[in-house]
Every structure is written in C-alpha cells, then in structure tokens.
Design an enzyme around this catalytic site. Structure first.
Site, mmCIF file in Angstrom:
data_model
loop_
_atom_site.group_PDB
_atom_site.id
_atom_site.type_symbol
_atom_site.label_atom_id
_atom_site.label_comp_id
_atom_site.label_asym_id
_atom_site.label_seq_id
_atom_site.Cartn_x
_atom_site.Cartn_y
_atom_site.Cartn_z
ATOM 1 N N GLY A 1 0.831 -1.201 0.000
ATOM 2 C CA GLY A 1 0.000 0.000 0.000
ATOM 3 C C GLY A 1 0.864 1.249 0.000
ATOM 4 O O GLY A 1 1.995 1.228 0.508
ATOM 5 N N GLN B 1 2.628 9.970 1.290
ATOM 6 C CA GLN B 1 3.926 9.295 1.249
ATOM 7 C C GLN B 1 4.716 9.638 -0.009
ATOM 8 O O GLN B 1 5.892 9.281 -0.118
ATOM 9 C CB GLN B 1 3.738 7.775 1.321
ATOM 10 C CG GLN B 1 3.215 7.298 2.667
ATOM 11 C CD GLN B 1 3.095 5.784 2.684
ATOM 12 O OE1 GLN B 1 2.126 5.238 2.193
ATOM 13 N NE2 GLN B 1 4.086 5.108 3.242
ATOM 14 N N CYS C 1 5.767 -0.194 7.087
ATOM 15 C CA CYS C 1 5.366 0.973 6.298
ATOM 16 C C CYS C 1 6.532 1.379 5.402
ATOM 17 O O CYS C 1 7.680 1.409 5.865
ATOM 18 C CB CYS C 1 5.004 2.118 7.246
ATOM 19 S SG CYS C 1 4.475 3.610 6.402
ATOM 20 N N LEU C 2 6.243 1.677 4.152
ATOM 21 C CA LEU C 2 7.312 2.070 3.220
ATOM 22 C C LEU C 2 8.003 3.357 3.653
ATOM 23 O O LEU C 2 9.111 3.639 3.219
ATOM 24 C CB LEU C 2 6.751 2.212 1.798
ATOM 25 C CG LEU C 2 6.276 0.919 1.133
ATOM 26 C CD1 LEU C 2 5.727 1.203 -0.254
ATOM 27 C CD2 LEU C 2 7.396 -0.108 1.061
ATOM 28 N N HIS D 1 -4.591 1.010 7.457
ATOM 29 C CA HIS D 1 -3.261 1.620 7.536
ATOM 30 C C HIS D 1 -3.158 2.804 6.564
ATOM 31 O O HIS D 1 -2.687 3.891 6.936
ATOM 32 C CB HIS D 1 -2.211 0.540 7.212
ATOM 33 C CG HIS D 1 -0.790 1.019 7.184
ATOM 34 N ND1 HIS D 1 0.169 0.566 8.066
ATOM 35 C CD2 HIS D 1 -0.159 1.903 6.367
ATOM 36 C CE1 HIS D 1 1.324 1.164 7.786
ATOM 37 N NE2 HIS D 1 1.151 1.972 6.755
ATOM 38 N N GLU D 2 -3.623 2.598 5.324
ATOM 39 C CA GLU D 2 -3.505 3.653 4.303
ATOM 40 C C GLU D 2 -4.430 4.829 4.587
ATOM 41 O O GLU D 2 -4.046 5.981 4.383
ATOM 42 C CB GLU D 2 -3.759 3.083 2.902
ATOM 43 C CG GLU D 2 -2.795 1.987 2.461
ATOM 44 C CD GLU D 2 -1.335 2.319 2.682
ATOM 45 O OE1 GLU D 2 -0.951 3.498 2.554
ATOM 46 O OE2 GLU D 2 -0.565 1.398 3.031
ATOM 47 N N HIS E 1 -2.945 7.135 7.010
ATOM 48 C CA HIS E 1 -1.966 8.057 6.404
ATOM 49 C C HIS E 1 -2.636 9.354 5.948
ATOM 50 O O HIS E 1 -2.051 10.434 6.036
ATOM 51 C CB HIS E 1 -1.306 7.422 5.178
ATOM 52 C CG HIS E 1 -0.084 6.605 5.486
ATOM 53 N ND1 HIS E 1 1.039 7.143 6.063
ATOM 54 C CD2 HIS E 1 0.204 5.297 5.277
ATOM 55 C CE1 HIS E 1 1.959 6.195 6.197
ATOM 56 N NE2 HIS E 1 1.479 5.056 5.726
HETATM 57 CO CO CO Z 1 2.395 3.227 5.648
#
Ligand code: CO
Length: 163
Positions: A45, A50, A90-91, A132-133, A136
């Site tokens: 995701g 991000q 998380c990226l 999660h997304e 963000h």
């Molecule tokens: Co994340």
C-alpha cells in the site's frame, strides 16, 4: 519522473489530507506512478502523503503477482467488525515492523479515478492495508498506534538506525 517515497520523520506524514475534488487525468497519472513506486519498493500500500501529496487517495495491492490493484480516492470506512493484532510495516519507515490492533473486517466507501463510487468489504491483510492507508490520509502512522512502551522501543530503534 519516478515518485520518491517520503520517509519518517518528514512532517508531511503528519498532515491531514484534503478531499479530491477534480477527477482529472492528473489524478490517474499520479495513481499509476504510485502503483509503480509501491511495486518497486515491494509494498502492499502507498498513500498520497507518502509521495508528498496532501490529498485523500491511496493505492493498494495485497496479491503476490501485482494482480489486485485497488485505488481508493476519498475513502471512508463506514462499518467495522472485530479486532485483531497483526504485524505491520510501512514504506515510510523501512525496516521496522510491529504488531498493531486493527478492526478485522471493514466496509469502505470510495471513488475510483473516474469519480465513480464504490463499496468494498475486506478482511485479513486487505482490511489491515485499507485501515493503515486511510490513517496516512489523516496524518497517522502505524507507530502512533503502539503502546507507550512499544513507542519508546521504536524511538530507540530509529535513533540507532540514524547513527
Ligand atoms: Co504506511
């Protein structure tokens, strides 16, 4: 140009994102670029903040072969059920994983790039990814969901990594 993924503790990750008003070609192009950036980073995701964009959209693909592309524009969770603990990463915080408590089932309302409205029910990894997304988009990271003790251990991990 390929999108760069913003890393913690960049303050852009703590901002509240604005709703998308224009479902234009720019939005579609950005979503395509986000899928590319997400696959390149081997993530499931990636949310607009991000990549430095403070708008409410995210891309998700929980499949093993990049076959389940999901793009959520202006997503809203409208129903939840149950809770479960599962490991997240998380990226924007590469290398760190921790168990996070989430709803085990969610129903989400969202729009696609053309502005068409959809509803989706999800469980398991997809349910976790959606929550999660969407977090963000509200400037919330998964580390914000950890207990105080776990949060301290994250800070120590991060400090050590930065040295
Ligand atoms: Co994340």
């Amino acid at each position: 140009m390929a999108l760069q993924i913003v890393k913690y503790p960049d303050p852009v990750l703590t901002e509240m994102c604005k709703e998308v008003q224009n479902f234009d070609t720019e939005l579609g192009k950005t979503l395509d670029d986000m899928f590319e950036a997400m696959y390149r980073a081997h993530g499931v995701g990636l949310a607009a903040p991000q990549v430095g964009i403070l708008k409410r959209f995210t891309v998700i693909d929980c499949s093993d072969d990049n076959s389940e592309q999901l793009e959520l524009v202006n997503p809203v969770i409208i129903e939840v059920e149950g809770t479960e603990l599962s490991e997240e990463g998380c990226l924007s915080i590469p290398g760190y994983q921790a168990n996070v408590k989430r709803n085990s089932w969610v129903k989400v309302n969202y729009f696609d790039r053309k502005g068409e409205e959809h509803e989706l029910e999800a469980e398991g990894l997809l349910s976790v990814a959606i929550q999660h997304e969407i977090d963000h988009l509200d400037g919330v990271l998964f580390i914000d969901k950890l207990s105080r003790l776990k949060r301290e251990s994250f800070k120590r991990w991060f400090k050590k990594k930065e040295q």
